[in-house]
Motif scaffolding. Structure first.
Motif, short mmCIF file in Angstrom:
data_model
loop_
_atom_site.label_atom_id
_atom_site.label_comp_id
_atom_site.label_asym_id
_atom_site.label_seq_id
_atom_site.Cartn_x
_atom_site.Cartn_y
_atom_site.Cartn_z
N THR A 80 0.83 -1.21 0.00
CA THR A 80 0.00 0.00 0.00
C THR A 80 0.87 1.27 0.00
O THR A 80 0.39 2.33 0.39
N ARG A 81 2.11 1.13 -0.42
CA ARG A 81 3.07 2.23 -0.40
C ARG A 81 2.54 3.48 -1.09
O ARG A 81 1.84 3.41 -2.10
N ARG A 82 2.88 4.62 -0.52
CA ARG A 82 2.62 5.89 -1.17
C ARG A 82 3.79 6.21 -2.11
O ARG A 82 4.88 5.68 -1.96
N LEU A 83 3.53 7.09 -3.06
CA LEU A 83 4.55 7.48 -4.01
C LEU A 83 5.15 8.82 -3.62
O LEU A 83 4.58 9.57 -2.81
N ARG A 84 6.29 9.12 -4.18
CA ARG A 84 6.92 10.41 -3.89
C ARG A 84 6.04 11.53 -4.45
O ARG A 84 5.31 11.34 -5.43
N PRO A 85 6.07 12.72 -3.84
CA PRO A 85 5.28 13.85 -4.33
C PRO A 85 5.59 14.14 -5.81
O PRO A 85 6.75 14.16 -6.22
N GLY A 86 4.54 14.34 -6.59
CA GLY A 86 4.71 14.65 -8.01
C GLY A 86 4.86 13.45 -8.91
O GLY A 86 4.98 13.61 -10.13
N ALA A 87 4.84 12.25 -8.35
CA ALA A 87 5.04 11.05 -9.16
C ALA A 87 3.86 10.78 -10.10
O ALA A 87 4.04 10.14 -11.15
N ARG A 88 2.67 11.22 -9.71
CA ARG A 88 1.48 11.03 -10.54
C ARG A 88 0.77 12.37 -10.74
O ARG A 88 -0.18 12.70 -10.05
N PRO A 89 1.24 13.18 -11.69
CA PRO A 89 0.55 14.45 -11.96
C PRO A 89 -0.88 14.18 -12.43
O PRO A 89 -1.12 13.28 -13.23
N VAL A 90 -1.82 14.95 -11.88
CA VAL A 90 -3.23 14.76 -12.19
C VAL A 90 -3.66 15.81 -13.21
O VAL A 90 -3.43 17.01 -13.03
N ASP A 91 -4.28 15.36 -14.31
CA ASP A 91 -4.77 16.28 -15.33
C ASP A 91 -5.71 17.29 -14.68
O ASP A 91 -6.67 16.92 -14.02
#
Length: 293
Positions: A80-91
């Motif tokens: 359930t790891r979180r990702l680093r900030p900015g790893a998934r930019p949201v449209d």
């Protein structure tokens, strides 16, 4: 897909589940989930995570490197790891619905009366999926978008647009594996599996995000409202007041598993290819208002 194309181990697993009682499959699944949440010594956890990463080809580029260095105290913590900030930019476009999760886009299907949504060559009705025929009818003329999460994927699910969570529904079910073999044996697989259903009110109208469990899922959790699933009863929890969510906010977490289905009402069109399986990432454009050129 013919039996010849399905791995023998998947066929064997499906055959065993086919003849097992519901309580047996559920107990095995819950036990596996409990084992995933068990605290492990950091050296053992690092070794286990390293083996999992190699076996499934997990891409660690977007994971916070400090978390990897420190290690995880359980397998579930890694899964359930979180990702680093900015790893998934949201449209950020207001007329666009973004992908709620990472995974393989299996299809975007139109919803018509008395027709079924196809998943892996089999069909299930929306009434069965939602355990609510009236709610299902409100999506006639809309689209059903199905995304499969691979074990290597990021397993947090996010809202595709701004909106308010009106209700969350936890539907118990037999936790069957979402594999080709299981789908061959159980055409109603998605209606049998445990589901966590998020009912949202959005600028696009009503929108539903369905999280569907697979074998080995100890549980799914809701990010904005506590809900305690019952092993035999459907739990319908109204959000009072409704939970305000921004596009990209977290809806829930898979603790192992599985598949997400997004239901939208009439007026949106696909942006992603819908004719063949396509890899998607959370936040990328998925659907758009149909009146946009």
């Amino acid at each position: 897909m013919s039996d010849r194309e399905i791995p023998w181990r998947a066929r064997l697993a499906a055959a065993v589940l086919d003849v097992s009682p519901d309580w047996g499959a559920s107990a095995a699944s819950k036990a596996l989930g409990a084992a995933a949440r068990a605290r492990l010594p950091r050296p053992l956890s690092r070794a286990f995570v390293s083996a999992y990463v190699r076996y499934f080809g997990v891409d660690l580029e977007d994971v916070d490197p400090r978390a990897m260095e420190d290690g995880y105290d359980s397998f579930n913590a890694f899964f359930t790891r979180r990702l680093r900030p900015g790893a998934r930019p949201v449209d950020s476009r207001r007329d666009v619905l973004s992908a709620p999760c990472d995974g393989l886009l299996r299809g975007i299907a139109p919803i018509e009366r008395d027709t079924a949504v196809v998943a892996k060559g089999h069909q299930y009705t929306l009434g069965e999926l939602l355990a609510d025929d009236a709610l299902a009818d409100s999506f006639l003329g809309g689209l059903a978008t199905t995304i499969y999460l691979h074990p290597r994927d990021y397993h947090r699910v996010h809202t595709p647009c701004d909106g308010t969570a009106q209700r969350v529904i936890a539907v118990p079910g037999r936790l069957l594996p979402v594999t080709a073999a299981a789908l061959e044996r159980s055409p109603r697989l998605f209606a049998l599996n445990e589901r966590l259903i998020h009912v949202l009110d959005t600028p696009f109208g009503a929108l539903v995000v369905v999280m569907i469990a697979a074998f080995g899922v100890g549980h799914m959790s809701c990010a904005y409202r506590h809900i305690e699933p019952h092993p035999r009863e459907i739990q319908r929890v109204d959000c009072d007041p409704p939970a305000r969510l921004r596009k990209g906010d977290e809806l829930g977490v898979f603790h192992l598993g599985s598949t997400v289905v997004v239901l939208t009402q009439a007026g949106v069109r696909p942006l992603a290819p819908a004719d063949e399986p396509t890899a998607v990432r959370m936040g990328q454009p998925l659907l758009q208002r149909g009146d946009v050129a």
